[in-house]
Design a protein around this motif. Sequence first.
Motif: not given
Length: 357
Positions: A209-220
């Motif tokens: 379950d990802l946080p919204p957006g395309t930031g650090d978590i998504q990149l990792t």
Amino acid sequence: MSRDRLLAVLDADVDPLIGRGWVAAGTVVEARVDGTRAQVVIELGFPAAGVHEQLAERLRGVIRAGAGLDAEVEIRSRIASHAVQKNLQPLPEIRNIIAVASGKGGVGKSTVAVNLALALHTEGARVGILDADIYGPSQPRMLGSRDKPTSPDGKHMNPIIAHGLQAMSIGFLIDEAQPMIWRGPMVTQALNQLLGETRWRDLDYLIVDLPPGTGDIQLTLSQRIPVSGAVIVTTPQDIALLDARKGLEMFRRVEVPVLGIVENMAWHVCSNCGHHEAIFGSGGGERLAAECGSELLGQLPLDLRIREQADGGCPTVAADPQGELAQRYRGIARLAAARLAYGVRDAAFPSIEMTDD
């Protein structure tokens, strides 16, 4: 009647979940003809316990009509690991990681994620859920657990077990009201620890379950974690669709297959008069899927019961697994898992013709 004729009949039948004939998909593990009777064993690459008997009955009819045989048909499932990003390998004890993402907040992504995990479990898979929203973890409340993870060795954590799921979240480790005032590197380190230091046990799917957006978590997630596929959650309104498109394209750029789009809050049914109203617009998820060469996995209503059940710690699929709302989630889960097993539609690109003019 020969075995070859039986196989030809099976291969001519294209199931919408698989998108090809049963033989071409590699699902026929046994096909025998004995006089006027046939014995067929089908092994699906995705969990589908809720429709096994329905599929078997339909195939009995197909064989009777096409081959003139009475048939015994067994449907079963075996879930394998699927391809991940280049230079990465599937993690031990986890066959497949599926990311559930949205371009913006407020579209019900976490509720979809937990019900998707529960739906896969109800369909017969071994499933875990990782809450990757470090700043705003919601899975502990939705799963109805405030237990603290135990550690067998001081280095690893046992997942929390809730409604048959193996679960991990930063929310299990901190007080519910404690804010996470961390910079990006600390957040990505926390995600890596939650994933790598949890003792996951023989999972067919781990839903992230990802946080919204395309930031650090998504990149990792896209660069360091082996992801088999992604599901994009949106509402029908234009502003949500714009952000959902960004999330979809992000996964494609890092070569993670987008299994499809879930349109949440597609309509509201008045609890007093039963009137259907498309509060956030209509057809947005279908348009986005068509424009991006993806697929609409399903639509979900804006329904008071979904909110109440999630807030109460017993999400819809766990609260009423045979109910109409749960059946929607289960249909989405089967289709997403089938697309992972048998391939997704490629994005549509214009054809280019070379001439001497």
